[in-house]
Design a protein around this motif. Sequence first.
Motif, PDB file in Angstrom:
ATOM      1  N   MET A   1     -14.407  62.432  33.952  1.00  0.00           N
ATOM      2  CA  MET A   1     -13.736  62.364  32.656  1.00  0.00           C
ATOM      3  C   MET A   1     -14.020  63.613  31.822  1.00  0.00           C
ATOM      4  SD  MET A   1     -14.182  58.371  31.610  1.00  0.00           S
ATOM      5  CE  MET A   1     -13.311  58.533  30.066  1.00  0.00           C
ATOM      6  N   VAL A   2     -15.268  64.056  31.801  1.00  0.00           N
ATOM      7  CA  VAL A   2     -15.622  65.263  31.051  1.00  0.00           C
ATOM      8  C   VAL A   2     -14.872  66.467  31.617  1.00  0.00           C
ATOM      9  CG1 VAL A   2     -17.508  66.886  30.576  1.00  0.00           C
ATOM     10  CG2 VAL A   2     -17.851  64.436  30.222  1.00  0.00           C
ATOM     11  N   GLY A   3     -14.816  66.568  32.933  1.00  0.00           N
ATOM     12  CA  GLY A   3     -14.084  67.672  33.557  1.00  0.00           C
ATOM     13  C   GLY A   3     -12.608  67.659  33.207  1.00  0.00           C
ATOM     14  N   VAL A   4     -11.987  66.488  33.259  1.00  0.00           N
ATOM     15  CA  VAL A   4     -10.556  66.383  32.929  1.00  0.00           C
ATOM     16  C   VAL A   4     -10.325  66.728  31.462  1.00  0.00           C
ATOM     17  CG1 VAL A   4      -8.629  64.761  32.720  1.00  0.00           C
ATOM     18  CG2 VAL A   4     -10.030  64.757  34.785  1.00  0.00           C
ATOM     19  N   ILE A   5     -11.192  66.230  30.582  1.00  0.00           N
ATOM     20  CA  ILE A   5     -11.040  66.539  29.158  1.00  0.00           C
ATOM     21  C   ILE A   5     -11.193  68.035  28.911  1.00  0.00           C
ATOM     22  CG2 ILE A   5     -12.226  66.338  26.928  1.00  0.00           C
ATOM     23  CD1 ILE A   5     -12.470  63.395  27.444  1.00  0.00           C
ATOM     24  N   MET A   6     -12.138  68.666  29.579  1.00  0.00           N
ATOM     25  CA  MET A   6     -12.318  70.110  29.404  1.00  0.00           C
ATOM     26  C   MET A   6     -11.084  70.874  29.872  1.00  0.00           C
ATOM     27  SD  MET A   6     -15.124  70.533  27.833  1.00  0.00           S
ATOM     28  CE  MET A   6     -15.294  72.300  27.963  1.00  0.00           C
ATOM     29  N   ILE A   7     -10.529  70.478  31.000  1.00  0.00           N
ATOM     30  CA  ILE A   7      -9.330  71.153  31.513  1.00  0.00           C
ATOM     31  C   ILE A   7      -8.167  70.991  30.541  1.00  0.00           C
ATOM     32  CG2 ILE A   7      -7.568  71.075  33.331  1.00  0.00           C
ATOM     33  CD1 ILE A   7      -9.923  70.371  35.278  1.00  0.00           C
ATOM     34  N   PHE A   8      -7.911  69.747  30.124  1.00  0.00           N
ATOM     35  CA  PHE A   8      -6.805  69.499  29.201  1.00  0.00           C
ATOM     36  C   PHE A   8      -7.088  70.108  27.830  1.00  0.00           C
ATOM     37  CE2 PHE A   8      -5.526  66.376  32.330  1.00  0.00           C
ATOM     38  CZ  PHE A   8      -4.137  66.354  32.222  1.00  0.00           C
ATOM     39  N   GLY A   9      -8.354  70.104  27.398  1.00  0.00           N
ATOM     40  CA  GLY A   9      -8.712  70.680  26.103  1.00  0.00           C
ATOM     41  C   GLY A   9      -8.509  72.182  26.072  1.00  0.00           C
ATOM     42  N   ILE A  10      -8.892  72.858  27.126  1.00  0.00           N
ATOM     43  CA  ILE A  10      -8.688  74.309  27.197  1.00  0.00           C
ATOM     44  C   ILE A  10      -7.196  74.624  27.235  1.00  0.00           C
ATOM     45  CG2 ILE A  10      -8.998  76.328  28.703  1.00  0.00           C
ATOM     46  CD1 ILE A  10     -11.811  75.122  29.378  1.00  0.00           C
ATOM     47  N   GLU A  11      -6.447  73.812  27.961  1.00  0.00           N
ATOM     48  CA  GLU A  11      -4.991  74.000  28.010  1.00  0.00           C
ATOM     49  C   GLU A  11      -4.373  73.791  26.624  1.00  0.00           C
ATOM     50  OE1 GLU A  11      -1.692  75.290  29.727  1.00  0.00           O
ATOM     51  OE2 GLU A  11      -3.581  75.107  30.799  1.00  0.00           O
ATOM     52  N   TYR A  12      -4.835  72.776  25.909  1.00  0.00           N
ATOM     53  CA  TYR A  12      -4.335  72.510  24.562  1.00  0.00           C
ATOM     54  C   TYR A  12      -4.706  73.649  23.613  1.00  0.00           C
ATOM     55  CZ  TYR A  12      -3.704  70.305  20.027  1.00  0.00           C
ATOM     56  OH  TYR A  12      -3.327  70.036  18.738  1.00  0.00           O
ATOM     57  N   ARG A  13      -5.924  74.172  23.751  1.00  0.00           N
ATOM     58  CA  ARG A  13      -6.342  75.304  22.919  1.00  0.00           C
ATOM     59  C   ARG A  13      -5.443  76.511  23.172  1.00  0.00           C
ATOM     60  NH1 ARG A  13     -12.261  76.956  23.963  1.00  0.00           N
ATOM     61  NH2 ARG A  13     -11.307  78.054  25.689  1.00  0.00           N
ATOM     62  N   LYS A  14      -5.058  76.723  24.422  1.00  0.00           N
ATOM     63  CA  LYS A  14      -4.136  77.825  24.742  1.00  0.00           C
ATOM     64  C   LYS A  14      -2.784  77.608  24.079  1.00  0.00           C
ATOM     65  CE  LYS A  14      -6.136  79.049  29.213  1.00  0.00           C
ATOM     66  NZ  LYS A  14      -5.943  78.981  30.674  1.00  0.00           N
ATOM     67  N   GLU A  15      -2.311  76.338  24.055  1.00  0.00           N
ATOM     68  CA  GLU A  15      -1.044  76.020  23.385  1.00  0.00           C
ATOM     69  C   GLU A  15      -1.111  76.329  21.892  1.00  0.00           C
ATOM     70  OE1 GLU A  15       0.202  71.988  24.077  1.00  0.00           O
ATOM     71  OE2 GLU A  15      -0.060  72.195  26.247  1.00  0.00           O
ATOM     72  N   LEU A  16      -2.291  76.211  21.300  1.00  0.00           N
ATOM     73  CA  LEU A  16      -2.467  76.488  19.875  1.00  0.00           C
ATOM     74  C   LEU A  16      -2.642  77.974  19.596  1.00  0.00           C
ATOM     75  CD1 LEU A  16      -4.873  73.605  18.792  1.00  0.00           C
ATOM     76  CD2 LEU A  16      -2.418  73.785  18.392  1.00  0.00           C
ATOM     77  N   GLY A  17      -2.559  78.792  20.607  1.00  0.00           N
ATOM     78  CA  GLY A  17      -2.696  80.229  20.417  1.00  0.00           C
ATOM     79  C   GLY A  17      -4.062  80.763  20.811  1.00  0.00           C
ATOM     80  N   GLY A  18      -4.850  79.956  21.505  1.00  0.00           N
ATOM     81  CA  GLY A  18      -6.151  80.407  21.980  1.00  0.00           C
ATOM     82  C   GLY A  18      -7.299  80.052  21.058  1.00  0.00           C
ATOM     83  N   TYR A  19      -7.004  79.428  19.923  1.00  0.00           N
ATOM     84  CA  TYR A  19      -8.042  79.074  18.963  1.00  0.00           C
ATOM     85  C   TYR A  19      -7.891  77.617  18.555  1.00  0.00           C
ATOM     86  CZ  TYR A  19      -8.241  84.113  18.776  1.00  0.00           C
ATOM     87  OH  TYR A  19      -8.331  85.424  19.127  1.00  0.00           O
ATOM     88  N   MET A  20      -9.028  76.994  18.300  1.00  0.00           N
ATOM     89  CA  MET A  20      -9.011  75.596  17.879  1.00  0.00           C
ATOM     90  C   MET A  20     -10.253  75.352  17.023  1.00  0.00           C
ATOM     91  SD  MET A  20      -8.479  72.136  20.220  1.00  0.00           S
ATOM     92  CE  MET A  20      -9.368  72.762  21.595  1.00  0.00           C
ATOM     93  N   THR A  21     -10.041  74.709  15.872  1.00  0.00           N
ATOM     94  CA  THR A  21     -11.179  74.385  15.010  1.00  0.00           C
ATOM     95  C   THR A  21     -11.956  73.226  15.614  1.00  0.00           C
ATOM     96  OG1 THR A  21      -9.955  72.770  13.696  1.00  0.00           O
ATOM     97  CG2 THR A  21      -9.888  75.087  12.952  1.00  0.00           C
ATOM     98  N   PHE A  22     -13.176  73.043  15.132  1.00  0.00           N
ATOM     99  CA  PHE A  22     -13.991  71.924  15.600  1.00  0.00           C
ATOM    100  C   PHE A  22     -13.309  70.595  15.274  1.00  0.00           C
ATOM    101  CE2 PHE A  22     -17.088  68.601  14.658  1.00  0.00           C
ATOM    102  CZ  PHE A  22     -17.641  68.443  15.914  1.00  0.00           C
ATOM    103  N   GLY A  23     -12.721  70.490  14.100  1.00  0.00           N
ATOM    104  CA  GLY A  23     -12.067  69.242  13.700  1.00  0.00           C
ATOM    105  C   GLY A  23     -10.945  68.852  14.645  1.00  0.00           C
ATOM    106  N   VAL A  24     -10.121  69.806  14.995  1.00  0.00           N
ATOM    107  CA  VAL A  24      -9.015  69.544  15.921  1.00  0.00           C
ATOM    108  C   VAL A  24      -9.556  69.207  17.307  1.00  0.00           C
ATOM    109  CG1 VAL A  24      -7.011  70.583  17.073  1.00  0.00           C
ATOM    110  CG2 VAL A  24      -7.370  70.951  14.626  1.00  0.00           C
ATOM    111  N   ALA A  25     -10.574  69.933  17.744  1.00  0.00           N
ATOM    112  CA  ALA A  25     -11.172  69.674  19.061  1.00  0.00           C
ATOM    113  C   ALA A  25     -11.791  68.278  19.094  1.00  0.00           C
ATOM    114  CB  ALA A  25     -12.215  70.737  19.388  1.00  0.00           C
ATOM    115  N   PHE A  26     -12.512  67.906  18.026  1.00  0.00           N
ATOM    116  CA  PHE A  26     -13.111  66.572  17.947  1.00  0.00           C
ATOM    117  C   PHE A  26     -12.037  65.495  18.001  1.00  0.00           C
ATOM    118  CE2 PHE A  26     -14.238  62.856  15.430  1.00  0.00           C
ATOM    119  CZ  PHE A  26     -15.371  62.423  16.095  1.00  0.00           C
ATOM    120  N   GLN A  27     -10.980  65.653  17.194  1.00  0.00           N
ATOM    121  CA  GLN A  27      -9.890  64.678  17.195  1.00  0.00           C
ATOM    122  C   GLN A  27      -9.275  64.540  18.582  1.00  0.00           C
ATOM    123  OE1 GLN A  27      -7.050  66.021  14.331  1.00  0.00           O
ATOM    124  NE2 GLN A  27      -8.285  65.387  12.566  1.00  0.00           N
TER     125      GLN A  27
END
Length: 190
Positions: free
Chosen positions: A59-85
Amino acid sequence: MENYNGNSDVEVGAAPFQAAFKTGIVLGLITVVAYFILYFIDSTLLASGYVGLVLVAVMVGVIMIFGIEYRKELGGYMTFGVAFQFVFIALLISSLISTGGNVLLFHIIDPNLPTVLADAQMESTLAIMERFGGAGAIGGEEIDKLREGFYDNYTIVGMIKSLGVSVIISAILALILGAILKKRDKSLDY
Protein backbone atom coordinates in the motif's frame (compact mmCIF):
# COMPACT_ATOMS: atom_id res chain seq x y z
CA MET A 1 -7.28 33.42 -7.42
CA GLU A 2 -4.60 31.39 -9.16
CA ASN A 3 -1.81 29.42 -7.56
CA TYR A 4 1.74 29.04 -8.91
CA ASN A 5 0.65 26.19 -11.20
CA GLY A 6 -1.89 28.43 -12.97
CA ASN A 7 -4.84 26.48 -11.52
CA SER A 8 -7.60 28.11 -9.55
CA ASP A 9 -7.89 27.35 -5.82
CA VAL A 10 -11.18 25.53 -6.40
CA GLU A 11 -9.58 23.16 -8.90
CA VAL A 12 -6.61 22.48 -6.64
CA GLY A 13 -8.91 21.86 -3.66
CA ALA A 14 -11.00 19.35 -5.60
CA ALA A 15 -8.06 17.73 -7.36
CA PRO A 16 -6.56 16.00 -4.29
CA PHE A 17 -9.92 14.36 -3.60
CA GLN A 18 -10.34 13.17 -7.19
CA ALA A 19 -6.80 11.81 -7.47
CA ALA A 20 -6.97 10.27 -3.99
CA PHE A 21 -10.36 8.70 -4.72
CA LYS A 22 -8.93 6.90 -7.74
CA THR A 23 -5.86 5.82 -5.77
CA GLY A 24 -8.05 4.65 -2.87
CA ILE A 25 -10.16 2.53 -5.19
CA VAL A 26 -7.03 0.92 -6.65
CA LEU A 27 -5.61 0.27 -3.16
CA GLY A 28 -8.92 -1.10 -1.90
CA LEU A 29 -9.26 -3.44 -4.86
CA ILE A 30 -5.66 -4.62 -4.46
CA THR A 31 -6.36 -5.39 -0.79
CA VAL A 32 -9.63 -7.21 -1.49
CA VAL A 33 -8.09 -9.23 -4.31
CA ALA A 34 -5.11 -10.09 -2.08
CA TYR A 35 -7.47 -11.25 0.70
CA PHE A 36 -9.41 -13.45 -1.70
CA ILE A 37 -6.25 -14.93 -3.21
CA LEU A 38 -4.89 -15.66 0.26
CA TYR A 39 -8.24 -17.16 1.22
CA PHE A 40 -8.13 -19.55 -1.72
CA ILE A 41 -4.46 -20.46 -1.10
CA ASP A 42 -4.73 -20.98 2.68
CA SER A 43 -7.31 -19.09 4.71
CA THR A 44 -5.13 -19.10 7.83
CA LEU A 45 -2.72 -16.75 6.03
CA LEU A 46 -5.29 -14.01 6.63
CA ALA A 47 -4.48 -14.20 10.35
CA SER A 48 -0.73 -13.85 9.79
CA GLY A 49 0.96 -10.67 10.94
CA TYR A 50 3.56 -11.05 8.22
CA VAL A 51 0.91 -10.93 5.51
CA GLY A 52 -0.44 -7.74 7.06
CA LEU A 53 3.01 -6.16 6.99
CA VAL A 54 3.49 -7.11 3.35
CA LEU A 55 0.10 -5.59 2.46
CA VAL A 56 1.00 -2.37 4.27
CA ALA A 57 4.32 -2.23 2.38
CA VAL A 58 2.48 -2.73 -0.93
CA MET A 59 0.00 0.00 0.00
CA VAL A 60 2.81 2.44 0.86
CA GLY A 61 4.53 1.64 -2.44
CA VAL A 62 1.34 2.17 -4.46
CA ILE A 63 0.60 5.43 -2.65
CA MET A 64 4.13 6.68 -3.31
CA ILE A 65 3.86 5.83 -7.01
CA PHE A 66 0.45 7.48 -7.40
CA GLY A 67 1.51 10.41 -5.17
CA ILE A 68 4.60 11.16 -7.24
CA GLU A 69 2.50 10.92 -10.39
CA TYR A 70 -0.06 13.33 -8.90
CA ARG A 71 2.73 15.73 -7.89
CA LYS A 72 3.95 15.69 -11.50
CA GLU A 73 0.39 16.53 -12.65
CA LEU A 74 0.50 19.56 -10.33
CA GLY A 75 3.65 20.80 -12.03
CA GLY A 76 6.23 18.96 -9.94
CA TYR A 77 5.38 20.64 -6.64
CA MET A 78 2.95 19.80 -3.89
CA THR A 79 2.39 21.36 -0.48
CA PHE A 80 2.30 19.24 2.65
CA GLY A 81 -1.42 19.95 3.04
CA VAL A 82 -2.26 18.67 -0.42
CA ALA A 83 0.01 15.65 0.02
CA PHE A 84 -1.59 14.84 3.40
CA GLN A 85 -5.10 15.15 1.95
CA PHE A 86 -4.17 12.94 -0.99
CA VAL A 87 -2.72 10.15 1.17
CA PHE A 88 -5.36 10.31 3.91
CA ILE A 89 -8.31 10.22 1.50
CA ALA A 90 -6.73 7.39 -0.50
CA LEU A 91 -6.18 5.33 2.66
CA LEU A 92 -9.68 6.09 3.92
CA ILE A 93 -11.32 4.99 0.65
CA SER A 94 -9.11 1.89 0.61
CA SER A 95 -10.10 1.04 4.19
CA LEU A 96 -13.79 1.34 3.38
CA ILE A 97 -13.46 -0.92 0.34
CA SER A 98 -11.36 -3.53 2.14
CA THR A 99 -13.79 -3.56 5.10
CA GLY A 100 -16.63 -4.16 2.66
CA GLY A 101 -14.64 -6.98 1.08
CA ASN A 102 -13.97 -8.50 4.49
CA VAL A 103 -17.66 -8.39 5.42
CA LEU A 104 -18.43 -10.13 2.14
CA LEU A 105 -15.74 -12.77 2.71
CA PHE A 106 -16.31 -13.40 6.43
CA HIS A 107 -20.08 -13.22 6.61
CA ILE A 108 -21.48 -14.12 3.19
CA ILE A 109 -18.96 -16.28 1.32
CA ASP A 110 -17.56 -18.23 4.29
CA PRO A 111 -19.34 -17.60 7.62
CA ASN A 112 -17.08 -20.20 9.29
CA LEU A 113 -13.94 -18.25 8.39
CA PRO A 114 -13.96 -16.05 11.54
CA THR A 115 -13.77 -19.19 13.70
CA VAL A 116 -10.93 -20.61 11.60
CA LEU A 117 -8.98 -17.34 11.80
CA ALA A 118 -9.62 -16.91 15.54
CA ASP A 119 -8.34 -20.45 16.13
CA ALA A 120 -5.27 -19.77 13.95
CA GLN A 121 -4.54 -16.59 15.91
CA MET A 122 -4.99 -18.49 19.16
CA GLU A 123 -2.53 -21.19 18.10
CA SER A 124 -0.03 -18.55 17.01
CA THR A 125 -0.38 -16.67 20.29
CA LEU A 126 0.05 -19.82 22.35
CA ALA A 127 3.11 -20.81 20.31
CA ILE A 128 4.69 -17.42 20.95
CA MET A 129 3.89 -17.66 24.66
CA GLU A 130 5.42 -21.14 24.74
CA ARG A 131 8.62 -19.88 23.13
CA PHE A 132 8.93 -17.30 25.89
CA GLY A 133 8.06 -19.82 28.60
CA GLY A 134 4.67 -18.33 29.47
CA ALA A 135 2.26 -20.93 28.05
CA GLY A 136 1.68 -22.59 31.44
CA ALA A 137 0.85 -19.26 33.08
CA ILE A 138 -2.47 -18.91 31.29
CA GLY A 139 -5.47 -21.01 32.32
CA GLY A 140 -8.43 -22.38 30.38
CA GLU A 141 -10.70 -19.47 31.23
CA GLU A 142 -8.15 -16.93 30.00
CA ILE A 143 -7.62 -18.93 26.83
CA ASP A 144 -11.38 -18.88 26.19
CA LYS A 145 -11.50 -15.09 26.72
CA LEU A 146 -8.55 -14.65 24.39
CA ARG A 147 -10.16 -16.84 21.72
CA GLU A 148 -13.45 -14.93 22.06
CA GLY A 149 -11.56 -11.65 21.67
CA PHE A 150 -9.96 -12.92 18.47
CA TYR A 151 -13.36 -14.03 17.18
CA ASP A 152 -14.93 -10.67 18.03
CA ASN A 153 -12.44 -8.97 15.69
CA TYR A 154 -14.12 -10.74 12.76
CA THR A 155 -17.70 -9.76 13.63
CA ILE A 156 -19.26 -6.80 11.84
CA VAL A 157 -18.96 -4.71 15.02
CA GLY A 158 -15.32 -5.77 15.31
CA MET A 159 -14.68 -4.76 11.72
CA ILE A 160 -16.27 -1.36 12.32
CA LYS A 161 -13.99 -0.90 15.35
CA SER A 162 -11.04 -1.93 13.20
CA LEU A 163 -12.14 0.64 10.62
CA GLY A 164 -11.99 3.31 13.34
CA VAL A 165 -8.47 2.24 14.27
CA SER A 166 -7.62 2.22 10.57
CA VAL A 167 -8.67 5.87 10.30
CA ILE A 168 -6.23 6.79 13.08
CA ILE A 169 -3.42 4.75 11.53
CA SER A 170 -4.23 6.28 8.13
CA ALA A 171 -3.88 9.78 9.58
CA ILE A 172 -0.47 8.92 11.06
CA LEU A 173 0.67 7.29 7.83
CA ALA A 174 -0.66 10.28 5.86
CA LEU A 175 1.46 12.62 7.99
CA ILE A 176 4.57 10.57 7.26
CA LEU A 177 3.91 9.98 3.56
CA GLY A 178 2.66 13.55 3.07
CA ALA A 179 5.98 14.82 4.42
CA ILE A 180 7.81 12.56 1.98
CA LEU A 181 5.66 13.46 -1.03
CA LYS A 182 5.63 17.23 -0.56
CA LYS A 183 7.96 19.26 -2.69
CA ARG A 184 8.37 22.99 -2.38
CA ASP A 185 8.93 25.29 -5.34
CA LYS A 186 12.19 26.97 -4.31
CA SER A 187 11.92 29.51 -7.14
CA LEU A 188 9.20 31.23 -5.10
CA ASP A 189 11.65 31.96 -2.26
CA TYR A 190 12.93 35.52 -2.24
